[in-house]
Design an enzyme around this catalytic site. Sequence first.
Site, PDB file in Angstrom:
ATOM      1  CG  ASP A  39     -33.489  38.996  17.797  1.00 54.47           C
ATOM      2  OD1 ASP A  39     -32.603  38.171  18.083  1.00 54.47           O
ATOM      3  OD2 ASP A  39     -33.560  40.137  18.295  1.00 54.47           O
ATOM      4  CG  ASP A  88     -29.640  38.580  22.163  1.00 52.75           C
ATOM      5  OD1 ASP A  88     -30.107  39.730  22.290  1.00 52.75           O
ATOM      6  OD2 ASP A  88     -30.067  37.749  21.339  1.00 52.75           O
TER       7      ASP A  88
HETATM    8  C1  DX5 Z   1     -34.655  38.059  22.508  1.00 51.62           C
HETATM    9  C2  DX5 Z   1     -33.826  38.460  21.313  1.00 51.62           C
HETATM   10  C3  DX5 Z   1     -32.989  39.651  21.625  1.00 51.62           C
HETATM   11  C4  DX5 Z   1     -33.834  40.871  21.880  1.00 51.62           C
HETATM   12  C5  DX5 Z   1     -33.096  41.809  22.756  1.00 51.62           C
HETATM   13  O1  DX5 Z   1     -35.412  36.956  22.193  1.00 51.62           O
HETATM   14  O2  DX5 Z   1     -32.965  37.434  20.927  1.00 51.62           O
HETATM   15  O3  DX5 Z   1     -32.064  39.909  20.589  1.00 51.62           O
HETATM   16  O4  DX5 Z   1     -34.171  41.551  20.741  1.00 51.62           O
HETATM   17  O5  DX5 Z   1     -33.952  42.855  23.054  1.00 51.62           O
HETATM   18  P1  DX5 Z   1     -33.722  43.743  24.329  1.00 51.62           P
HETATM   19  O6  DX5 Z   1     -32.386  44.371  24.169  1.00 51.62           O
HETATM   20  O7  DX5 Z   1     -34.841  44.702  24.329  1.00 51.62           O
HETATM   21  O8  DX5 Z   1     -33.744  42.796  25.512  1.00 51.62           O
HETATM   22 ZN    ZN Z   2     -31.225  37.971  19.553  1.00 49.18          ZN
END
Ligand code: DX5
Ligand code: ZN
Length: 225
Positions: free
Chosen positions: A34, A178
């Site tokens: 990310d 995601d």
């Molecule tokens: C959010 C990111 C995601 C995030 C997901 O802005 O794009 O990839 O890391 O994290 P979790 O699984 O904890 O929601």
């Molecule tokens: Zn992401």
Amino acid sequence: MVKIAPSILSADFSKLGEEVKRAEDGGADLIHVDVMDGHFVPNITVGPIVTKAIAPLIKIPIDIHLMIDNPQCFIGDFFESIKDRENPQDSISVHVEACIHIHRVLKEIRSYGIKAGVALNPATSLDTIEYLLDSIDLITIMTVNPGFGGQVFIDTMIPKIKKAREMIEGRNIDILVDGGVKADNARKIVKAGATILAAGSAIFNGTNSIENNIRKIRNALKRSE
Ligand code: DX5
Ligand code: ZN
């Protein structure tokens, strides 16, 4: 076969190399990185220096999720950071909301011999990609408002995932979901049409090992079949 993509946003950055290797050994299918710029989203994370550092440590594909303004200015740098792997399964995803000329950006990504992805915020309609499908290898459906790990899955995104699945009809396009993905909701997300599950906090947080957390998600999916 559904793929699991640990998102390193929730990894321990003081030992990031070990964490991504552990995820690979623990059965991850790809690693989701990310990238945040403090403009497109209210948080700042990592740049190509970090993707360059982890790229040689793992063999599984790397999916670079660019949550940045003007992504067209950085595609070349991010590709440079992973190019030595020569892995055509690596991908770079850009947000439709961040690109005026997204068709051109997708073409640039593909020109490097890797997969081109688009990501859509929860409020963004799938109509925005209707005329781009021939240029897309991967659609990321955001199921939280991007910027932070550990947020709650937005349930009203389930119909959007279903709609994306219908929209791509038999094309060779992955649907990556995601945000807020856990063992508890993995089943309904995959039933709706996801082919890749990105998960950060569910895999890297808590007392269980990365391997156990990946297995937990896989087992939840098996039970659904
Ligand atoms: C959010 C990111 C995601 C995030 C997901 O802005 O794009 O990839 O890391 O994290 P979790 O699984 O904890 O929601
Ligand atoms: Zn992401």
